[in-house]
Scaffold this motif. Structure first.
Motif, PDB file in Angstrom:
ATOM      1  N   GLN A 399      69.255  76.882  20.277  1.00  0.00           N
ATOM      2  CA  GLN A 399      69.431  75.436  20.432  1.00  0.00           C
ATOM      3  C   GLN A 399      70.016  75.114  21.806  1.00  0.00           C
ATOM      4  O   GLN A 399      71.126  74.625  21.945  1.00  0.00           O
ATOM      5  CB  GLN A 399      70.337  74.909  19.323  1.00  0.00           C
ATOM      6  N   THR A 400      69.246  75.404  22.832  1.00  0.00           N
ATOM      7  CA  THR A 400      69.672  75.146  24.204  1.00  0.00           C
ATOM      8  C   THR A 400      69.294  73.730  24.591  1.00  0.00           C
ATOM      9  O   THR A 400      68.834  72.938  23.777  1.00  0.00           O
ATOM     10  CB  THR A 400      68.986  76.141  25.159  1.00  0.00           C
ATOM     11  N   GLU A 401      69.503  73.453  25.878  1.00  0.00           N
ATOM     12  CA  GLU A 401      69.135  72.115  26.371  1.00  0.00           C
ATOM     13  C   GLU A 401      67.645  71.871  26.233  1.00  0.00           C
ATOM     14  O   GLU A 401      67.192  70.739  26.193  1.00  0.00           O
ATOM     15  CB  GLU A 401      69.554  71.987  27.845  1.00  0.00           C
ATOM     16  N   ASN A 402      66.867  72.964  26.177  1.00  0.00           N
ATOM     17  CA  ASN A 402      65.412  72.837  26.038  1.00  0.00           C
ATOM     18  C   ASN A 402      64.980  72.948  24.580  1.00  0.00           C
ATOM     19  O   ASN A 402      63.864  73.342  24.283  1.00  0.00           O
ATOM     20  CB  ASN A 402      64.707  73.921  26.863  1.00  0.00           C
ATOM     21  N   SER A 403      65.911  72.636  23.655  1.00  0.00           N
ATOM     22  CA  SER A 403      65.603  72.819  22.239  1.00  0.00           C
ATOM     23  C   SER A 403      64.401  71.998  21.804  1.00  0.00           C
ATOM     24  O   SER A 403      63.615  72.420  20.975  1.00  0.00           O
ATOM     25  CB  SER A 403      66.818  72.468  21.386  1.00  0.00           C
ATOM     26  N   GLU A 404      64.251  70.806  22.389  1.00  0.00           N
ATOM     27  CA  GLU A 404      63.107  69.981  22.021  1.00  0.00           C
ATOM     28  C   GLU A 404      61.816  70.656  22.451  1.00  0.00           C
ATOM     29  O   GLU A 404      60.817  70.650  21.752  1.00  0.00           O
ATOM     30  CB  GLU A 404      63.225  68.590  22.655  1.00  0.00           C
ATOM     31  N   ASP A 405      61.838  71.267  23.654  1.00  0.00           N
ATOM     32  CA  ASP A 405      60.651  71.965  24.134  1.00  0.00           C
ATOM     33  C   ASP A 405      60.344  73.177  23.269  1.00  0.00           C
ATOM     34  O   ASP A 405      59.190  73.543  23.071  1.00  0.00           O
ATOM     35  CB  ASP A 405      60.842  72.410  25.590  1.00  0.00           C
ATOM     36  N   SER A 406      61.414  73.835  22.748  1.00  0.00           N
ATOM     37  CA  SER A 406      61.198  75.057  21.974  1.00  0.00           C
ATOM     38  C   SER A 406      60.466  74.761  20.670  1.00  0.00           C
ATOM     39  O   SER A 406      59.832  75.635  20.103  1.00  0.00           O
ATOM     40  CB  SER A 406      62.543  75.737  21.671  1.00  0.00           C
ATOM     41  N   GLU A 407      60.571  73.495  20.164  1.00  0.00           N
ATOM     42  CA  GLU A 407      59.857  73.135  18.953  1.00  0.00           C
ATOM     43  C   GLU A 407      58.399  72.799  19.264  1.00  0.00           C
ATOM     44  O   GLU A 407      57.554  72.847  18.385  1.00  0.00           O
ATOM     45  CB  GLU A 407      60.543  71.940  18.282  1.00  0.00           C
ATOM     46  N   ASP A 408      58.124  72.477  20.500  1.00  0.00           N
ATOM     47  CA  ASP A 408      56.762  72.159  20.910  1.00  0.00           C
ATOM     48  C   ASP A 408      56.220  73.353  21.685  1.00  0.00           C
ATOM     49  O   ASP A 408      56.496  73.520  22.872  1.00  0.00           O
ATOM     50  CB  ASP A 408      56.758  70.894  21.784  1.00  0.00           C
ATOM     51  N   LEU A 409      55.492  74.247  20.998  1.00  0.00           N
ATOM     52  CA  LEU A 409      55.040  75.502  21.618  1.00  0.00           C
ATOM     53  C   LEU A 409      54.153  75.274  22.834  1.00  0.00           C
ATOM     54  O   LEU A 409      54.104  76.106  23.734  1.00  0.00           O
ATOM     55  CB  LEU A 409      54.305  76.350  20.577  1.00  0.00           C
ATOM     56  N   GLU A 410      53.442  74.134  22.873  1.00  0.00           N
ATOM     57  CA  GLU A 410      52.555  73.879  24.002  1.00  0.00           C
ATOM     58  C   GLU A 410      53.348  73.662  25.283  1.00  0.00           C
ATOM     59  O   GLU A 410      52.887  74.016  26.374  1.00  0.00           O
ATOM     60  CB  GLU A 410      51.666  72.662  23.709  1.00  0.00           C
ATOM     61  N   ASN A 411      54.545  73.064  25.175  1.00  0.00           N
ATOM     62  CA  ASN A 411      55.360  72.765  26.357  1.00  0.00           C
ATOM     63  C   ASN A 411      56.441  73.822  26.623  1.00  0.00           C
ATOM     64  O   ASN A 411      57.032  73.836  27.702  1.00  0.00           O
ATOM     65  CB  ASN A 411      56.031  71.395  26.202  1.00  0.00           C
ATOM     66  N   TYR A 412      56.703  74.680  25.637  1.00  0.00           N
ATOM     67  CA  TYR A 412      57.774  75.681  25.806  1.00  0.00           C
ATOM     68  C   TYR A 412      57.357  76.734  26.829  1.00  0.00           C
ATOM     69  O   TYR A 412      56.246  77.277  26.782  1.00  0.00           O
ATOM     70  CB  TYR A 412      58.099  76.344  24.470  1.00  0.00           C
ATOM     71  N   GLU A 413      58.245  77.022  27.759  1.00  0.00           N
ATOM     72  CA  GLU A 413      57.962  78.023  28.792  1.00  0.00           C
ATOM     73  C   GLU A 413      58.494  79.385  28.350  1.00  0.00           C
ATOM     74  O   GLU A 413      59.706  79.646  28.402  1.00  0.00           O
ATOM     75  CB  GLU A 413      58.610  77.604  30.114  1.00  0.00           C
ATOM     76  N   PHE A 414      57.589  80.239  27.885  1.00  0.00           N
ATOM     77  CA  PHE A 414      57.970  81.583  27.466  1.00  0.00           C
ATOM     78  C   PHE A 414      58.348  82.427  28.680  1.00  0.00           C
ATOM     79  O   PHE A 414      57.654  82.401  29.710  1.00  0.00           O
ATOM     80  CB  PHE A 414      56.818  82.266  26.721  1.00  0.00           C
ATOM     81  N   GLU A 415      59.416  83.175  28.538  1.00  0.00           N
ATOM     82  CA  GLU A 415      59.826  84.086  29.613  1.00  0.00           C
ATOM     83  C   GLU A 415      59.228  85.472  29.419  1.00  0.00           C
ATOM     84  O   GLU A 415      59.072  86.222  30.382  1.00  0.00           O
ATOM     85  CB  GLU A 415      61.353  84.190  29.655  1.00  0.00           C
ATOM     86  N   ASN A 416      58.887  85.821  28.176  1.00  0.00           N
ATOM     87  CA  ASN A 416      58.366  87.163  27.881  1.00  0.00           C
ATOM     88  C   ASN A 416      57.183  87.063  26.916  1.00  0.00           C
ATOM     89  O   ASN A 416      57.123  87.759  25.906  1.00  0.00           O
ATOM     90  CB  ASN A 416      59.462  88.033  27.265  1.00  0.00           C
ATOM     91  N   LEU A 417      56.235  86.193  27.230  1.00  0.00           N
ATOM     92  CA  LEU A 417      55.130  85.905  26.313  1.00  0.00           C
ATOM     93  C   LEU A 417      54.303  87.149  26.003  1.00  0.00           C
ATOM     94  O   LEU A 417      53.893  87.375  24.863  1.00  0.00           O
ATOM     95  CB  LEU A 417      54.238  84.814  26.923  1.00  0.00           C
ATOM     96  N   GLU A 418      54.081  87.989  27.025  1.00  0.00           N
ATOM     97  CA  GLU A 418      53.246  89.176  26.820  1.00  0.00           C
ATOM     98  C   GLU A 418      53.863  90.111  25.772  1.00  0.00           C
ATOM     99  O   GLU A 418      53.175  90.615  24.882  1.00  0.00           O
ATOM    100  CB  GLU A 418      53.090  89.924  28.146  1.00  0.00           C
ATOM    101  N   ILE A 419      55.179  90.293  25.864  1.00  0.00           N
ATOM    102  CA  ILE A 419      55.871  91.161  24.902  1.00  0.00           C
ATOM    103  C   ILE A 419      55.862  90.528  23.523  1.00  0.00           C
ATOM    104  O   ILE A 419      55.632  91.199  22.517  1.00  0.00           O
ATOM    105  CB  ILE A 419      57.321  91.415  25.361  1.00  0.00           C
TER     106      ILE A 419
END
Length: 584
Positions: A399-419
C-alpha cells in the motif's frame, strides 16, 4: 546550591567540572559542610539516587589531603579512612566514584572484598593505602591477618547501613568499629533508620548530627516495571524472546562487568541482532561511534555497564533491561530512569535469578518501586506475533503511494515483470508467496530456533519464601565471611560448575567435532542453522556451540548427537567426516 559555594578545594572542583557536576544534591549540600567545617559525626538518611557517595567522598578526600599537605605522611602505610559497603559491587562503584574526584590529589585507594585474590589485596595494603573501601567480612579477614590496621584512621563510613544489617553483618560491623581509633569520625548513611541502626549509632558514635532528605517518588509512572525469574543459563534465551516479542524494540541492556557486556554483544550479533557495547575499556572515539550508531537507530540494542551508560541521554528508549540485577537501589533507579522520558512510555525489565530474589525485594522496597512478575514469553505466541508483523510490513509495502496504480495492472509499472511472469507459470500465486515467505523469514518463523527455558513460576506460595531461603544460603557465599569462607564457597561453586559440565558432556551427552570454523565464514548462528536444517533436530537439545578459527564443537544429548552425525555422514572434508564425535 552550587558545589563552589561549599568551600570545596580547587583540585576537587576541577574534577567536578570535568564530570559536568555544578549543583549539589540535598544530601551533599547538608553533609559536606558538616564534615568539612565541624568535628561532628553524621547520620544521614536519604533514599537511593541522591548522591550519597560524593556527600562523604568529597569532604573525606579534602580533609585527608589537607592533613597530608600540613603534616606530611608521618606513617606512609597508615590507612586514613575506611568505607564499609554491603556488597563487592557497591564497593567497586564507591571506589570509582570517589576516585573520579580524587585525581589530582593522588590519594591511594584500595578495594577489599571476597572473590578477589587476597594476596593482591595484602600486597597493596603493605605498600600503603590512604582509603580502604571494602565489605565487612573481608575487612575482618584482613584485621585478623594484621594486614589492615585501623588505629590511625580519621574516618569510618558505613554506606547503606540498613542493608548491611539486613544481610547479617551486624557483628562484623561492630567488631570493625571497635578496632577503629577512638576519636575517628563516623559517618553513617542509610535509606532507612530502624531501631537496630539507631542502637548501633548510640553505642558506637559520638556527638552526631542527623540529616534527613525528604523522600519522594523515584520512578516515573510512565515506566512499566516487570521482572522475570530465570536461571542464569536461560537469560540469553529470555532476552531473545523479549526482543523478538517487541517489533519496535529500542533498548539499553545492563550487564555487571565489561567482560559480560562484550560476551553478550557477541552472542547477540552471532544471532543476527544489531547491538553495540559500551564500557570503560573503550576509548573516547569508540564510545562516540557506538553512541552515534545507537542514537541514529543504526542499531537497536546497546549493552552497557552502569558507569559507561551515564553518558546516554535518549528520550525514546522503549526498554531498559537489567540482564544482571543492579547492585543496589541507586543503580536500579539510575538504570530504569532512562526509559519513560519526555512523555514517552517505557518498560523496565529485570532478570532475577532465584537466589537473588531476596535482594531484589530489598531493592524494590528501598527504591519505592513495584515490579510485576511476568511469565516467560511463549515461543508460539512470539511466532504468531511475528506473522502478524510480517503481514503488517508486507501490507505497508504493497500500500504505497502508487497503491491506486497497483490495483490497475495496465498502469502499474512492474520492476521485475520477467521474473514474475516466469514464476506465475510455475505455480499458483499462493504457493509462490508461501515459498517466498518461508525462505525470507525462515529463522523468524522457526519455533526450533528458540531454546527451552525452565519454568520457575511455581515459587512456593508465590511470595518469595523459597527465594528467601536461597538468599540466606547465598549470604553464606557472600564475599568476605569469617575464616575466608568466601574462598571455600568459590571453590564449591567451581566444583559445581565442573560437575554441571561433566553432566552435560558425559552423562548421556556427547561432544561433536565440526571441520568448519570462522575461516569458513561460520559463526554460531550459521553453524546452528546448518545443523538444524540438515539433521532436523531441536535446538532445545543442543546445549553449546563453540566456533573457532578452523573448527568448531557442538555439545548435545546422546540421541541428538547421533542424529546429527548420521545426517552428515555423507559430507566429508579433506577425506574426513565433516562432523564426527570429538576425541576425549
Amino acid at each position: 546550591m552550587e558545589f563552589r559555594d561549599l568551600n570545596i578545594s580547587e583540585s576537587i572542583m576541577e574534577r567536578l567540572d570535568e564530570k559536568g557536576f555544578t549543583e549539589a544534591t540535598q544530601i551533599q549540600e547538608k553533609a559536606i559542610p558538616i564534615v568539612l567545617d565541624t568535628e561532628l559525626d553524621v547520620v544521614g538518611q536519604a533514599q537511593t539516587g541522591t548522591g550519597k557517595t560524593l556527600a562523604f567522598g568529597i569532604p573525606i578526600i579534602q580533609k585527608i589531603q589537607e592533613k597530608i599537605e600540613e603534616n606530611g605522611r608521618k606513617n606512609k602505610k597508615a590507612v586514613k579512612a575506611i568505607i564499609l559497603t554491603p556488597t563487592r559491587e557497591l564497593a567497586l562503584q564507591v571506589h570509582d566514584e570517589i576516585d573520579s574526584v580524587n585525581k589530582g590529589n593522588k590519594l591511594r585507594l584500595c578495594t577489599v572484598y571476597g572473590g578477589q585474590s587476597i594476596e593482591k589485596q595484602i600486597n597493596k595494603l603493605r605498600n600503603g593505602v590512604d582509603i580502604v573501601i571494602g565489605t565487612p567480612g573481608r575487612v575482618i579477614d584482613h584485621l585478623g591477618r594484621r594486614t589492615l590496621k585501623l588505629n590511625e584512621i580519621d574516618f569510618l563510613v558505613l554506606d547503606e547501613a540498613d542493608e548491611m544489617l539486613n544481610l547479617g553483618f551486624i557483628d562484623d560491623v561492630e567488631e570493625i568499629m571497635s578496632k577503629c581509633k577512638e576519636d575517628c569520625r563516623k559517618l553513617l548513611f542509610s535509606a532507612t533508620l530502624p531501631k537496630s541502626i539507631m542502637e548501633l549509632v548510640e553505642l558506637h558514635m559520638g556527638e552526631y548530627e542527623t540529616i534527613r532528605v525528604k523522600s519522594k517518588a523515584l520512578t516515573t509512572e510512565l515506566t512499566e516495571q516487570i521482572y522475570y525469574e530465570v536461571k542464569e543459563h536461560d537469560k540469553f534465551e529470555l532476552l531473545r524472546r523479549i526482543i523478538d516479542k517487541e517489533p519496535g524494540f529500542y533498548g539499553l541492556v545492563f550487564c555487571k562487568t565489561k567482560a559480560d557486556v562484550d560476551q553478550l554483544m557477541r552472542r547477540l550479533n552471532d544471532e543476527n541482532y544489531s547491538s553495540e557495547a559500551l564500557h570503560g575499556d573503550m576509548n573516547q572515539k569508540q564510545r562516540e561511534l557506538a553512541l552515534s550508531r545507537f542514537k541514529s537507530h543504526k542499531i537497536d540494542i546497546m549493552i552497557a555497564t552502569d558507569v559507561a551508560a551515564r553518558g546516554i541521554d535518549i528520550n525514546e528508549l522503549t526498554h531498559v533491561i537489567n540482564y544482571d540485577i543492579p547492585q543496589n537501589p541507586e543503580a536500579y533507579v539510575h538504570r530504569i530512569g532512562r526509559t519513560g522520558r519526555a512523555g514517552n512510555k517505557g518498560t523496565a525489565i529485570t532478570f532475577v535469578e532465584p537466589r537473588e530474589f531476596r535482594r531484589f525485594k530489598y531493592i524494590m522496597k528501598i527504591s519505592k518501586s513495584d515490579a510485576k512478575k511476568e511469565k516467560i514469553p511463549d515461543v508460539t505466541e512470539i511466532v504468531e506475533l511475528t506473522k502478524t508483523n510480517i503481514i503488517g510490513k508486507l501490507k505497508q509495502l504493497i500500500q504505497t503511494e502508487n497503491s491506486e496504480d497497483s490495483e490497475d495492472l495496465e498502469n502499474y509499472e512492474f520492476e521485475n515483470l520477467e521474473i514474475v511472469d516466469e514464476l506465475i507459470e510455475l505455480a499458483d500465486s499462493k504457493v509462490i508467496i508461501d515459498k517466498l515467505i518461508s525462505q525470507l523469514f525462515k529463522e523468524e518463523l522457526n519455533r526450533k530456533s528458540y531454546g527451552r527455558i525452565g519454568d520457575y513460576g511455581s515459587r512456593k506460595g508465590n511470595d518469595g519464601r523459597d527465594s528467601r531461603r536461597d538468599g540466606r544460603n547465598d549470604r553464606d557465599r557472600r564475599d568476605g565471611r569469617r575464616n575466608d569462607r568466601d574462598r571455600n564457597d568459590r571453590n564449591d561453586r567451581n566444583d559445581r560448575d565442573r560437575r554441571d559440565n561433566r553432566r552435560r558432556n558425559n552423562d548421556g551427552g556427547s561432544r561433536l567435532f565440526v571441520a568448519l570454523g570462522s575461516m569458513d565464514n561460520m559463526d554460531t548462528r550459521r553453524l546452528l542453522r546448518k545443523v538444524l536444517e540438515k539433521s532436523d533436530v531441536s535446538k532445545d537439545n543442543i546445549s553449546e556451540v563453540n566456533v573457532y578459527r578452523n573448527f568448531s564443537f557442538i555439545s548435545a544429548d546422546e540421541k541428538t548427537a547421533k542424529q546429527i552425525v548420521d545426517s552428515f555422514r555423507s559430507e566429508r572434508r579433506n577425506g574426513k567426516p565433516l562432523i564426527e564425535y570429538a576425541k576425549r
